[in-house]
Design a protein around this motif. Structure first.
Motif, PDB file in Angstrom:
ATOM      1  N   THR A  44       0.661   5.365   0.247  1.00  0.00           N
ATOM      2  CA  THR A  44      -0.148   6.518   0.618  1.00  0.00           C
ATOM      3  C   THR A  44       0.655   7.766   0.303  1.00  0.00           C
ATOM      4  N   ARG A  78       0.855  -1.196   0.000  1.00  0.00           N
ATOM      5  CA  ARG A  78       0.000   0.000   0.000  1.00  0.00           C
ATOM      6  C   ARG A  78       0.883   1.236   0.000  1.00  0.00           C
ATOM      7  N   ASP A 126      -3.067   0.337  -3.973  1.00  0.00           N
ATOM      8  CA  ASP A 126      -2.641  -0.987  -3.521  1.00  0.00           C
ATOM      9  C   ASP A 126      -2.180  -1.813  -4.709  1.00  0.00           C
ATOM     10  N   ARG A 144      -4.282   7.006  -2.219  1.00  0.00           N
ATOM     11  CA  ARG A 144      -3.842   5.678  -1.788  1.00  0.00           C
ATOM     12  C   ARG A 144      -3.976   4.712  -2.950  1.00  0.00           C
TER      13      ARG A 144
END
Length: 166
Positions: free
Chosen positions: A99, A97, A121, A119
């Motif tokens: 951010t 992940r 993933d 964000r």
């Protein structure tokens, strides 16, 4: 054949006039909102992930030679979590992940004009070889960075189109 072509041309002209009358403005294109993004400078940190984010933002905004009064400053954080554990109790798959906290500043201003968070993933398999594991992780990181950069660009373009920024 000629009357059909004339009717289609007239219909196209009426539709384009209707779109311009309702306030339609293209987000992408030479005269669209995103053309203003090309004047935003990009500042990030010094890690590999920061450099890749900066490159993705510069490419996505077309801002390689930006000279406008705005600068976007971004800080990134990366977390990697194992989630595929084999019978030997060794993680074989990871979730990554990224951010990105970003702020848009006008030159000479202390307070940001706009702030946001993006964000993203990505996941990757960990093969048994060391090189394969490093390459797999780097590929997942690049994919997540590109998604985060696209989200930042979309947030900026939407704010510009809605009149929230600048």
């Amino acid at each position: 054949m000629r009357p059909l072509r004339l009717a289609l041309s007239a219909l196209l002209l009426i539709a384009s006039a209707g779109l311009s009358a309702c306030g339609f403005a293209p987000m992408y294109g030479a005269n669209g909102v995103s053309s203003e993004l090309a004047d935003i400078r990009v500042e990030t940190g010094r890690e590999r992930v920061d450099f890749r984010l900066q490159e993705a933002l510069l490419d996505g905004m077309g801002a390689r030679s930006a000279s406008g009064p705005y600068t976007i400053r971004a800080t990134t954080s990366v977390t990697s979590t194992p989630f595929g554990v084999g019978a030997d109790a060794i993680a074989s798959r990871y979730a990554l992940r990224i951010t990105v906290n970003w702020q848009l500043y006008r030159d000479g201003s202390v307070d940001p004009v706009m702030t946001g968070v993006a964000r993203s993933d990505a996941s990757y398999d960990v093969p048994t070889g060391v090189y394969g594991a490093l390459a797999s992780e780097a590929d997942a990181e690049d994919r997540a960075i590109n998604i985060a950069a696209d989200r930042i660009i979309t947030q900026l373009a939407r704010a510009m189109q809605d009149g929230q920024a600048w």
